[in-house]
Design an enzyme around this catalytic site. Structure first.
Site, PDB file in Angstrom:
ATOM      1  CG  HIS A 173      -2.018   0.857   1.349  1.00 44.57           C
ATOM      2  ND1 HIS A 173      -1.893   2.225   1.254  1.00 44.57           N
ATOM      3  CD2 HIS A 173      -3.332   0.611   1.552  1.00 44.57           C
ATOM      4  CE1 HIS A 173      -3.086   2.774   1.415  1.00 44.57           C
ATOM      5  NE2 HIS A 173      -3.974   1.813   1.590  1.00 44.57           N
ATOM      6  CD  GLU A 277      -3.153   1.156  -1.958  1.00 46.94           C
ATOM      7  OE1 GLU A 277      -3.650   0.079  -1.588  1.00 46.94           O
ATOM      8  OE2 GLU A 277      -3.692   2.251  -1.726  1.00 46.94           O
TER       9      GLU A 277
END
Ligand code: TA6
Length: 305
Positions: A173, A277
């Site tokens: 992320h 991400e």
């Protein structure tokens, strides 16, 4: 140095490349150094907290970030595992899985990349156990290798240990530091389909490069293996090349969500960050058979824009 830290340093430090440090954020971190480049990886969550390329921060980290609390650190590269986003069966479970706040174990450090060139690396692992059973009843090991050379490479490996198959969703992320949100674009996802989380996961198709002028929270699906963040403000491009992933998330919380979250570091903080991400998310669910293995990788390279 505490005795734990001394022991870790004795086993894993490599002169000029890998050191163990007490972080001012509160926990233990591994510092990787490769020439003018450096990275910090926390044992908590195996989270990359900082990556400096020629002395310049590539990643964004919330100013109030602290290790050792019940809350995941916002910024750097959180590992979302074994599910991405809300849990599919139970929305009361923590979003993005549970390993962000667990302490991982250092398994190895090294001084070369996979192809034998000079680098600085660390591999951390986490094995699910009784402490996780209420959240996730499966046996598995997750491993993250972080390799610093002129760029940064991450390898996220999942190995199933139990007798039943399980479904895996996951993400690296990554929070990129940007000059200003009005002067960035994301290339490489033109024409791709995406699930728009801002409007109830509506299915849409990307026209042209992505620019950010409102809250953006999208799961792009399909071939997302070659993406570039072009940052006119910082005059750099970051190439993001992935394998083992058929989805990518692009997220900027914009004004309202930033105010709701409360840990961004001020109302304008969203202007300096953009998450891109590498994921297995949305339609991209990985079924892992007993004894099976899945590997997702990403490589970041920084160049002048
Ligand atoms: O990847 C984007 C996202 O799923 C957003 O929906 C937003 O919630 C973000 O992740 C941050 O999640 P966190 O659990 O760290 O607050």
């Amino acid at each position: 140095m505490t005795s734990d830290m001394t022991d870790l340093a004795r086993r894993f430090a490599l002169a000029g490349k890998v050191t163990l440090e007490a972080s001012p954020l509160g926990g233990t971190v591994v510092r990787l150094t490769h020439g003018p480049h450096s990275a910090l990886v926390a044992l908590q969550g195996a989270q990359v907290l900082e990556w400096r390329h020629h002395g310049h921060d590539v990643l964004w980290l919330a100013p109030a970030a602290r290790l050792g609390t019940a809350k995941a650190v916002r910024g750097g590269i959180p590992v979302c595992w074994p599910w991405f986003g809300p849990n599919a069966g139970d929305p009361a479970k923590p979003q993005h899985g549970f390993v962000r706040t667990r302490d991982w174990t250092i398994e190895a450090t090294g001084g070369t990349s996979a192809d034998g060139r000079p680098a600085a690396s660390v591999t951390l692992g986490y094995r699910t156990g009784a402490q996780d059973a209420a959240l996730w009843p499966h046996e598995a090991t997750v491993r993250l290798s972080v390799v610093l050379d002129d760029g940064l490479s991450l390898v996220l490996e999942t190995t199933a240990g139990g007798a039943a198959p399980f479904d895996l969703t996951e993400a690296l992320h990554t929070y990129f530091r940007i000059g200003d949100v009005s002067r960035v674009r994301v290339e490489g996802l033109e024409g791709r389909e995406y699930l728009d989380k801002v409007v109830g996961y509506a299915r849409r198709r990307q026209a042209g490069a992505i620019t950010i002028g409102e809250e953006v929270d999208r799961i792009y699906v399909g071939d997302t293996s070659d993406v570039t963040l072009v940052d006119e403000g910082l005059r750099r491009r970051i190439a993001i090349r992935s394998t083992g992933s058929r989805s990518a998330v692009v997220w900027n919380p914009w004004v309202h969500r930033t105010a709701q979250m409360g840990d961004m570091g001020g109302p304008d903080a969203y202007r300096q960050m953009l998450c891109i991400e590498t994921a297995n998310a949305g339609d991209d669910v990985i079924r892992i058979a007993p004894g099976g293995r899945h590997v997702m990788t990403v490589r970041y390279d920084v160049a002048p824009a």
